[in-house]
Each structure stands twice: as structure tokens, then as C-alpha cells.
Design a protein around this motif. Structure first.
Motif: not given
Length: 371
Positions: A297-314
């Protein structure tokens, strides 16, 4: 002195030597490279008194002797010559060069004023395959500090030897790189050397095409290392100091683990970093439901959002990093998939390749940012 040689051979040797020369030296002779002709070979040497490089190549020697010439000027001249033969005649004050239909005279300084090669008693020695040596250097030295204010020790890379095992470690206090592999020929017992990272990079660049790199400690206090491969030798003055106990930085265990596509994560971080934009390049990683979310996030440039599939443990986790540091680490992970291990949002995270090749074992540690 007088000799005839291949323009390709002399251009390669002088080009490599010129990179050792310190452009800001206040000692005129150290701006030059030394050319010595003797017994059918030309030896080209350069030094900044901390790092000395010497290469040799065959030549037809008409008159033995030595001459020093300005490194950058002579290297630039040689680099623009076509393939062929070159004749050089040297005196204490001048080097005259003939190549095809061109004649050049370069101002020289007396060869006897040039610093001699470091001479000291030899100590422990070991050998490592050159390809493996180059891989180890590339995998670690980027994490060393480049700020003189942080001290020479952190600007160096630790070489830790234990029998036939070598471990290279570099850290700038924010990230740590560790690489471990097997030596071709080990030592008896253990040893530690802190090598200036710049010097280690020069050694890898100039010796990496050989088959084997021989490394020998020099001096009664083992305060220098000599790296030798083929017709090239590099002598490095070691950093005097105590390297940080890096083992304390690496958590003994982790309770969360993520396996992610390396290139996919690099791409997402690079795009998010563009939005983050500040000096810390802070991006937030959130792990939940087998998904890794990258936000900035930035007050100057905007917002970024990326999503990746992963193998999650815990359990789920939210943690923030300097995106630039994380990308640089991932660029050195030698695997299509990367393992990220966490202990909590404020504890160091470990990054390592999922698949390990037949080279060295990589481990990276990165400190998180407070959100």
C-alpha cells in the motif's frame, strides 16, 4: 624487454588485471599493470595491495625484462585491436607497441618500483572444483554489506572449513546467506577465513573456468589466502576480526512452512514493490487456505494485491519483508520451487530450495519488517 604475442592473449590478461586496479589510488605505480617477460611467458600482474592478481600466457621473447603501463588506458587499447600479433618493446619510461600497421607509445614507470608478489610461508591448503567454487561465491556474497560504516567484517564472506566440508557465509545484518558443500581435498581439523567479498568475486570470475581451484593460507598468522588455477594466481589479504556467530540468527525450528513456485513469487514481489515504492520496499505476505497473498500500500501510488497457490503447513501467518531483499535471495535459489519457513511475524524466516542439486546446500535467512 621485447616480445611478440597474440593480441587476444594479452588483451584478456590485461583486461582481467585492470579490474583489480583502484581507480582512486594516490600511488601512481598502482595505476599500472606490470608485464614481465621471461622463459617463453608473459606474466601480467596488478595489485591494490589488498588483492593481487597474476596471469601468464605464452609469447616469443626476444629480450627478457619488465615494464609497467597504465592499466585502464592499455586495456582499452588492447580491447580495440583486431585478432593478430602484437610486438611490445619496453623500457623504464616507455612501452612501444606495434600491431599490424599501427604504432603506439605509452608512458611507463620503472618496473622495479612495482610492489613485489606477497611472499610468506605456506600453511593449510585445500582444493575445490572450480564450478562449485563459483556457485558458492555467487550464492553468498550478494548478502554481504557494501557499507564501510558497518565494518570490514560484514563486508567480507566467511569461509569455514571442517575436514572436507566448506561453508560460505555472508550477512549484512538484515539477511544471511549460507552455502555448504564438499571439498575435493580437505584439511585436517577446522579453519576460518574472512575474505573481502570483492576479492572473492574476482577470484571466482578469474578462476571459475578451470577444473580445480587450489587455496593456500599464507603467512605465520595465516593472514592471506592464495587462490590458484591454471596460469592464474590471486593473493588476498584477509579481514582481521571476529565474524558474528551466525548460528544464533537461524531459528532452531519452525512451525509454519510454505512451498511456492520460485518465479511466480519473484514476479509478484517485483510488481508489488513498484507500488510499495518507499525506501524499505515493504510488502506484506499473508498465508491462509493454501494461498499466499502479496499486498503493498502507498498513499502516493495505490494498492497492490497478488495471489499464488502454495503448499501450506501449519497455521496462517501475516508477515512483512523488504521486497528487494527477498527478490534478491530468490534470484539465487537454484530450484523451480522454494521453501519458506516461519516461526512468527517478528522472527527471522528461512528460505531454501525445495530440490537440491549435486552442488552445494543453500540456506537464506531474512529479518522481517514491523508492520
Amino acid at each position: 624487454m621485447k616480445f611478440t604475442c597474440s593480441t587476444k592473449d594479452i588483451a584478456s590478461a590485461v583486461g582481467a588485471a585492470s579490474k583489480v586496479v583502484n581507480a582512486h589510488t594516490t600511488v601512481p605505480i598502482l595505476s599500472n599493470v606490470l608485464l614481465s617477460a621471461d622463459e617463453g611467458n608473459i606474466r601480467v600482474r596488478a595489485t591494490d595491495l589488498e588483492l593481487t592478481l597474476e596471469q601468464s600466457f605464452p609469447a616469443e621473447i626476444a629480450e627478457a625484462g619488465a615494464v609497467t603501463v597504465p592499466a585502464r588506458l592499455f586495456s582499452g587499447y588492447l580491447g580495440n585491436l583486431p585478432a593478430g600479433l602484437l610486438e611490445l618493446t619496453g623500457s623504464p619510461s616507455r612501452a612501444s607497441v606495434k600491431a599490424e600497421r599501427s604504432n603506439y607509445d605509452f608512458h611507463a614507470l620503472p618496473a622495479d618500483e612495482y610492489p613485489p608478489l606477497p611472499t610468506a610461508q605456506k600453511g593449510q591448503s585445500f582444493a575445490i572444483p572450480a564450478k562449485r567454487f563459483r556457485e558458492g561465491v555467487a550464492a553468498t556474497i550478494f548478502a554481504a554489506s557494501n557499507e564501510e560504516a558497518r565494518g570490514a567484517v560484514l563486508m567480507g564472506t566467511l569461509l569455514e572449513l571442517d575436514g572436507d566440508t566448506i561453508t560460505m557465509v555472508a550477512t549484512d545484518g538484515y539477511r544471511l546467506a549460507r552455502w555448504t558443500s564438499t571439498l575435493e581435498r580437505g584439511i585436517e581439523g577446522t579453519a576460518k577465513f574472512i575474505v573481502p567479498s570483492r576479492a572473492l568475486n574476482e577470484a571466482a570470475r578469474n578462476l571459475g573456468t578451470a577444473e580445480l581451484v587450489e587455496v593456500t593460507a599464507l603467512g605465520a598468522q595465516a593472514n592471506q589466502l592464495q587462490f590458484t588455477a591454471g596460469t592464474t594466481s590471486i593473493v588476498v589479504r584477509l579481514v582481521d576480526g571476529q565474524y558474528p556467530n551466525y548460528g544464533q540468527v537461524i531459528p532452531a525450528k519452525f512451525d509454519r512452512r510454505v512451498v511456492v513456485n520460485t518465479q511466480g513469487l519473484i514476479g509478484g514481489l517485483r510488481r508489488a514493490e513498484l507500488v510499495a515504492g518507499d525506501r524499505a520496499s515493504m510488502v506484506k505476505l499473508e498465508v491462509a487456505n493454501q494461498t499466499l497473498m502479496i499486498t503493498a500500500k502507498s498513499d502516493v501510488t495505490g494498492n497492490a494485491y497478488e495471489e499464488l497457490e502454495v503448499e501450506q503447513t501449519g497455521e496462517d501467518l501475516a508477515i512483512a519483508f523488504n521486497a528487494r531483499y527477498l527478490v534478491e535471495i530468490l534470484n539465487h535459489v537454484d530450484s523451480p520451487q522454494t521453501v519458506l519457513e516461519f516461526l512468527g511475524p517478528l522472527s527471522p524466516a528461512a528460505i531454501r530450495p525445495l530440490e537440491t542439486g549435486d552442488g552445494g546446500e543453500q540456506l537464506y535467512v531474512l529479518m522481517p519488517l514491523r508492520q
